[in-house]
Design an enzyme around this catalytic site. Structure first.
Site, PDB file in Angstrom:
ATOM      1  N   ASP A 163      88.932  49.466 -31.720  1.00  0.00           N
ATOM      2  CA  ASP A 163      88.104  48.623 -30.879  1.00  0.00           C
ATOM      3  C   ASP A 163      86.618  48.965 -31.058  1.00  0.00           C
ATOM      4  OD1 ASP A 163      88.154  46.733 -28.614  1.00  0.00           O
ATOM      5  OD2 ASP A 163      87.305  48.375 -27.453  1.00  0.00           O
ATOM      6  N   GLU A 214      87.650  46.214 -35.527  1.00  0.00           N
ATOM      7  CA  GLU A 214      86.841  45.136 -34.971  1.00  0.00           C
ATOM      8  C   GLU A 214      85.383  45.528 -35.200  1.00  0.00           C
ATOM      9  OE1 GLU A 214      86.186  43.038 -30.625  1.00  0.00           O
ATOM     10  OE2 GLU A 214      86.212  45.203 -30.783  1.00  0.00           O
TER      11      GLU A 214
HETATM   12  C1  GLC Z   1      86.876  44.582 -27.579  1.00  0.00           C
HETATM   13  C2  GLC Z   1      88.141  43.938 -27.080  1.00  0.00           C
HETATM   14  C3  GLC Z   1      87.879  43.280 -25.762  1.00  0.00           C
HETATM   15  C4  GLC Z   1      87.371  44.337 -24.780  1.00  0.00           C
HETATM   16  C5  GLC Z   1      86.174  45.093 -25.340  1.00  0.00           C
HETATM   17  C6  GLC Z   1      85.853  46.308 -24.535  1.00  0.00           C
HETATM   18  O1  GLC Z   1      85.892  43.663 -27.886  1.00  0.00           O
HETATM   19  O2  GLC Z   1      88.638  43.048 -28.042  1.00  0.00           O
HETATM   20  O3  GLC Z   1      89.011  42.632 -25.264  1.00  0.00           O
HETATM   21  O4  GLC Z   1      87.017  43.733 -23.566  1.00  0.00           O
HETATM   22  O5  GLC Z   1      86.407  45.522 -26.660  1.00  0.00           O
HETATM   23  O6  GLC Z   1      86.775  47.342 -24.791  1.00  0.00           O
END
Ligand code: GLC
Length: 550
Positions: free
Chosen positions: A200, A242
């Site tokens: 993440d 991500e």
């Molecule tokens: C990422 C996740 C999202 C979350 C954020 C904070 O972007 O995909 O769902 O709210 O991180 O952890």
């Protein structure tokens, strides 16, 4: 299949709490998921990505963790989780989990201790400032729901940094103890048997935050370190990150140790996602062609993860304002369908007006583009959203299994469900569910099974190289090809509404008994490839030739 399993995987992502509830308490659980593994095996997915499984106050759907070494008791026990890994492995399915270490929950014992005293052993695990930082109101990820990135904590008598919501304090990656702890977390789950992690918020993890500097430096070396650590502990484990950043920054996330990727194995292709939406909205493939052309070259072992929908909003922030407006007009025309000034909180079926031809087209296109496809639960049956729910919860409703009450998701009283089931309108569970579609060879679910089976016979897509076939095409049509040692596939997708005829005769010399392997309808013989018919919203996947390896 090549050695790098992730290149030819089909990834399916789900939230345990909305998938299947085995004990009737209204919350999905691990045993419920185990009971659905045969369904997932039949669908053809080879890797599950589980959204956060850890204990959490659940203010951000589990992305606010209070214990990285356990599973949320609502989901079951660590024993259940080990059983899940075993049962999945028996069916040839790997499991990766979300690794959410940019921040913790503000209720995590580390933060509780850190704020209690400047002498706490955990004080330096978080990011503090004694005075109000000048960039306090900059860099928010959730505009409209978040108005600062530095919050004053009265107990700590200091400001703490949080890239996301204020109940998600950022961990301090400049602290070697934090880095060591993250490696320990990773090792723990690898030892249990996961095949890797969806990491993440990676650009923020490696940010060495300096109060007052909204452009703090990034420490990419941590990713190199982590990759080495992960690979020593488990040779075939992957990191899927991500990192929604500008294209020219992406190669740095993959890393390049003398030609081979030495950081992240796979990155979600956010750029392609936005372009796919624009192309579908315009009924014109040009944005996808641009995306293919502008893709940075990947180091050996680097791979894209493609997606149409995930658990978050569709992020259109990398489109121009005019392009974004086009996508909004087509797919998110009403204010309440949009979120954070940049995105759409809808599922794909309603966005495409529940038009079966367009849905098949969109998914056939995604799955045929270079990279590893990621599919969100419920998309395979064409689930809808519930816009009466706040924010991103609209697209996080329970899986619709059957005609039974609560869509067969749970036997609990409806008011006890973790989130309401969609029970009205075109997407109600009485109209859209697995049971109805399972026995119907013409259903969307059956189509997904067929499409994924076809993909598994076309390793060129995941492991080969993909190029746009740059010859004159009727408006609306994208032609591309995937080449690898196993042979060549050619793909035609018509994003427009007109029936057309296509001349790919120039490829005839390369062909060896060319054959349609996936189409929206019967088109007749492929012949010499010089008069290929294609219906509006139609698609043809054509095997041009097999390589010497077969
Ligand atoms: C990422 C996740 C999202 C979350 C954020 C904070 O972007 O995909 O769902 O709210 O991180 O952890």
């Amino acid at each position: 299949m090549g050695d790098r399993w992730y290149s030819e995987a089909v990834v399916y992502c789900l939230d345990i709490d909305t998938y299947a509830d085995s004990d009737g308490d209204g919350v999905g659980d691990i045993r419920g998921l185990i009971g659905r593994l045969d369904y997932l095996a039949r669908l053809g997915v080879t890797c599950l990505w589980l959204h956060p499984i850890h204990p959490s106050p659940n203010r951000d759907d589990g992305y606010d963790v209070t214990d990285f070494y356990n599973v949320d008791p609502r989901f079951g026990t660590l024993g259940d989780f080990a059983e899940l890994l075993h049962q999945a492995q028996n069916r040839g399915i790997r499991v990766i989990i979300d690794l959410v270490v940019n921040h913790t929950s503000d209720q995590h014992p580390w933060f509780v201790s850190a704020r209690s005293s400047p002498d706490s052993p955990y004080r330096d695990w978080f990011v503090w400032a004694d005075h109000e930082p000048a960039d306090r109101h900059q860099g928010m990820v959730f505009p409209g729901e978040q108005n600062e990135t530095w919050t004053y904590d009265r107990t700590a008598k200091a400001w703490y940094y949080h890239r996301f919501y204020k109940y998600q304090p950022d961990l301090n990656f400049a602290n070697p103890k934090v880095r060591a702890e993250v490696k320990k977390i990773v090792s723990f789950w690898l030892q249990l048997g996961v095949s890797g992690f969806r990491m993440d918020a990676v650009p923020f993890i490696i940010e060495l935050t300096e109060p007052g500097n909204p452009d703090s430096p990034k420490d990419f070396e941590f990713l190199t370190e982590l990759r080495q650590h992960v690979q020593w502990r488990r040779g075939d484990a992957v990191l899927l990150a991500e990192a929604n950043v500008e294209p020219d920054e992406l190669p740095t996330f993959f890393g390049d140790g003398g030609g081979s990727g030495n950081r992240i194995h796979m990155l979600f292709d956010f750029m392609l996602n936005g372009r796919l939406m624009l192309a579908l909205a315009r009924r014109d493939p040009e944005p996808v062609i641009e995306a293919l052309r502008d893709t940075p070259t990947l180091p050996t072992g680097g791979q894209w993860a493609t997606f149409l929908r995930n658990h978050d909003e569709i992020d259109l922030s990398r489109l121009t304002a005019a392009q974004r407006d086009q996508v909004y007009a087509e797919f998110g025309p009403e204010e309440h369908m949009r979120i954070y000034d940049r995105g759409i909180r809808r599922r794909l079926a309603p966005m495409l007006g529940n038009d079966r031809r367009r849905l098949e087209l969109a998914y056939a296109l995604q799955f045929s583009l270079r990279g590893t496809p990621v599919l969100r639960y419920g998309e395979e049956i064409g689930m809808g959203e519930d816009l009466s729910l706040p924010g991103r919860e609209a697209i996080r409703t329970p899986m619709q299994w059957s005609f039974k009450p609560n869509a067969g998701f749970s036997t609990a009283d409806p008011e006890k469900l973790v989130r309401p089931v969609i029970d009205a309108g075109d997407y109600s569970y009485e109209k859209v569910n697995v049971t109805a579609q399972r026995g119907d060879p013409r259903s969307l679910l059956s189509w997904f099974e067929r499409m994924i089976r076809t993909l598994r016979e076309a390793p060129e897509i995941g492991s080969g190289s993909t190029t746009h076939i740059d010859v004159p095409m009727p408006a609306g049509v994208l032609a591309h090809r995937a080449d690898g040692p196993t042979g060549t596939m050619v793909f035609l997708h018509n994003l427009g509404t007109d029936d057309v005829e296509i001349d790919l005769g120039m490829l005839a010399a390369e062909a060896d008994l060319p054959l349609d392997v996936l189409t929206d309808r019967q088109y007749g013989e492929v012949g010499k490839l010089d008069s290929l018919k294609l219906a509006g919203y139609g698609y043809r996947w054509i095997r041009l030739c097999r390589g010497d390896t077969f």
